[in-house]
Enzyme design. Structure first.
Site, PDB file in Angstrom:
ATOM      1  CG  ASN A 107      17.237  56.278   3.875  1.00 15.25           C
ATOM      2  OD1 ASN A 107      17.991  56.421   4.767  1.00 15.25           O
ATOM      3  ND2 ASN A 107      15.811  56.463   3.947  1.00 15.25           N
ATOM      4  CB  ILE A 139      11.089  45.533  31.313  1.00 17.69           C
ATOM      5  CG1 ILE A 139      10.198  45.847  30.207  1.00 17.69           C
ATOM      6  CG2 ILE A 139      12.753  45.139  31.084  1.00 17.69           C
ATOM      7  CD1 ILE A 139      10.781  47.112  29.569  1.00 17.69           C
ATOM      8  CE  LYS A 150      15.876  48.368  14.456  1.00 25.58           C
ATOM      9  NZ  LYS A 150      15.176  49.184  15.271  1.00 25.58           N
ATOM     10  CE  LYS A 197      12.897  54.250  23.012  1.00 23.49           C
ATOM     11  NZ  LYS A 197      13.360  53.164  24.206  1.00 23.49           N
ATOM     12  CE1 TYR A 214      11.209  52.463  18.730  1.00 24.82           C
ATOM     13  CE2 TYR A 214      11.657  54.021  17.225  1.00 24.82           C
ATOM     14  CZ  TYR A 214      11.995  53.610  18.403  1.00 24.82           C
ATOM     15  OH  TYR A 214      13.209  53.498  18.860  1.00 24.82           O
ATOM     16  CG  ASP A 259      17.104  40.560  26.266  1.00 25.96           C
ATOM     17  OD1 ASP A 259      17.770  41.484  25.801  1.00 25.96           O
ATOM     18  OD2 ASP A 259      16.230  40.027  25.478  1.00 25.96           O
ATOM     19  CG  ASN A 298      18.447  56.201  11.915  1.00 31.56           C
ATOM     20  OD1 ASN A 298      17.949  57.127  12.278  1.00 31.56           O
ATOM     21  ND2 ASN A 298      18.008  55.131  11.417  1.00 31.56           N
ATOM     22  CG  HIS A 327       9.724  57.215   5.381  1.00 30.04           C
ATOM     23  ND1 HIS A 327      10.150  56.523   4.493  1.00 30.04           N
ATOM     24  CD2 HIS A 327      10.779  57.029   6.514  1.00 30.04           C
ATOM     25  CE1 HIS A 327      11.273  56.274   4.590  1.00 30.04           C
ATOM     26  NE2 HIS A 327      11.750  56.475   5.892  1.00 30.04           N
ATOM     27  CB  THR A 359      14.452  56.695  19.443  1.00 28.92           C
ATOM     28  OG1 THR A 359      14.644  57.399  17.955  1.00 28.92           O
ATOM     29  CG2 THR A 359      13.084  56.774  19.877  1.00 28.92           C
ATOM     30  CG  ASP A 360      16.669  60.577  16.222  1.00 27.98           C
ATOM     31  OD1 ASP A 360      16.245  59.539  16.065  1.00 27.98           O
ATOM     32  OD2 ASP A 360      17.300  61.081  15.055  1.00 27.98           O
ATOM     33  CD  GLU A 361      12.711  57.034  13.966  1.00 29.93           C
ATOM     34  OE1 GLU A 361      11.624  56.398  14.041  1.00 29.93           O
ATOM     35  OE2 GLU A 361      13.730  56.651  13.066  1.00 29.93           O
ATOM     36  N   GLY A 393      20.263  42.587  23.218  1.00 27.00           N
ATOM     37  CA  GLY A 393      19.899  43.162  21.961  1.00 27.00           C
ATOM     38  C   GLY A 393      21.188  43.846  21.284  1.00 27.00           C
TER      39      GLY A 393
END
Ligand code: DAU
Length: 342
Positions: free
Chosen positions: A247, A59, A187, A152, A148, A32, A177, A274, A124-126, A10
């Site tokens: 953005n 995995i 993306k 995570k 998502y 992968d 990001n 969002h 991820t920071d999300e 990836g």
């Protein structure tokens, strides 16, 4: 170290494989599943490399993971394998839970039983959710807002529980990001760049004023490497670029760099749930001697050049499965969207 690096075909994974092979004597086994965004072309130059092996597999396949750890005497696992696109997680949450939670669990358990001495979970920071002001610290409450980011977060806390419970030496990175060459064009940046090259419309969600912290993939991989080598077990490290941009600003920069008109911009129906803003405090990782090196405008220009010079890479993707996804995700929104300034 003998390293099992999952998701290595990836975007971030393939950059990490290249970095680790070129900067050290590690032996790397890349695992992968080559689903829609895994791409062997990202590793094509490594054919015949003496310290790299590629294995196609999932995995979640416990016997396969156990066999690889045993046969290759794996000492470290880096888990980059993930379903990563927020919009897709709204269409098919189950596959996110499977890969990001169950798959992480399989790797952790196989690694623990085999006595692996390092496990790095790329996250991820999300997981922090939308941060209206200030910066997320590693100790903040997790408040993910999409399937998502929730999946995570599940993988993260599962990994950390292996340190608390078994003293299995886990470290977690939470990156912002990330952008750069070889990123699948679903993306924001690669979608907007490749659409703009083709004079196609650029679909900005909502008012386009959402904020992201942009991190060059090279800086992200350097952060992961630093945590792999020097991170404290049981600890989370934020990795951010320090490049907060709205953005709309990034979209305008892309158009300006490519010499295209702002008429290509379309404000379209927003993504449900969002996150308005994401931003992280990276002091902990800076304390290990890491800092981001690539200013956003420089990194963005280099990325644009890469997409201009590697059309065959992304045209092959955009003419395949991607077309159906794009149609489903954007056709109606674009028809109903509004132009900039109208
Ligand atoms: O923060 C790290 C995360 O960043 C990663 O963990 C995720 O894998 C990655 O997808 C990314 O999440 P985002 O949702 O922020 O990335 P995306 O590229 O999808 O969108 C970036 C911003 O651009 C976001 O505010 C949504 C907006 N956007 C995105 C797309 C694809 C648009 O306005 N239009 C679009 O068509």
């Amino acid at each position: 170290m003998n390293i099992l690096l999952t998701g290595g075909a990836g975007f971030i994974g393939s950059h990490l494989v290249h970095r680790l092979l070129s900067r050290s004597e590690h032996h790397i086994v890349t695992l992968d599943a080559l689903r829609y965004s895994g791409n062997l072309a990202n590793l094509g130059d490594l054919d015949g490399h003496g310290r790299h092996a590629f294995v196609r597999g999932d995995i979640c396949d416990q016997p396969l993971v156990e066999a690889l750890i045993r046969e290759h005497r794996i000492e470290g696992i880096i888990n980059c394998a993930a379903e990563t696109h927020v919009d897709r997680s709204l269409l098919d949450p189950a596959s996110f839970v499977r890969t990001n939670v169950v798959g992480t669990g399989v790797l952790l358990e196989a690694g623990r039983r085999a006595g692996v001495r390092r496990f790095l979970q790329v996250s991820t920071d999300e997981v922090y959710g939308s941060v209206e002001t200030g910066m997320s610290n590693e100790g903040d409450l997790l408040a993910p807002r999409s399937p998502y980011s929730a999946s995570k977060a599940g993988g993260d806390v599962l990994a950390l529980s292996y340190w608390a419970t078994y003293r299995f030496p886990v470290v977690v990175t939470r990156g912002t990001n990330t952008y750069g060459p070889n990123q699948y064009p679903e993306k924001f940046i690669p979608l907007f760049v490749t659409n703009a090259i083709d004079d196609q419309l650029l679909p900005l969600y909502g008012d386009g004023r959402q904020c992201r912290d942009w991190l060059a993939v090279e800086d992200h991989c350097a952060g992961i490497e630093q945590v792999l080598l020097h991170g404290e077990a049981g600890t989370v490290y934020n990795v951010g670029g320090g490049n907060e941009r709205e953005n709309l600003t990034v979209a305008e920069q892309i158009l300006a760099c490519l010499g295209k008109s702002k008429d290509l911009l379309r404000f379209v129906t927003d993504r449900p749930g969002h996150d308005r803003r994401c931003a992280v405090d990276c002091s902990r990782l800076r304390g290990l001697g890491w800092s981001p090196q690539i200013p956003f405008e420089e990194g963005l220009r280099a990325t644009l050049r890469w997409y201009q010079e590697h059309e065959s890479w992304w045209r092959r993707i955009k003419s395949g499965e991607f077309r159906q996804y794009y149609e489903e995700q954007y056709r109606r929104r674009l028809e109903e969207g509004t132009a900039c300034g109208s």
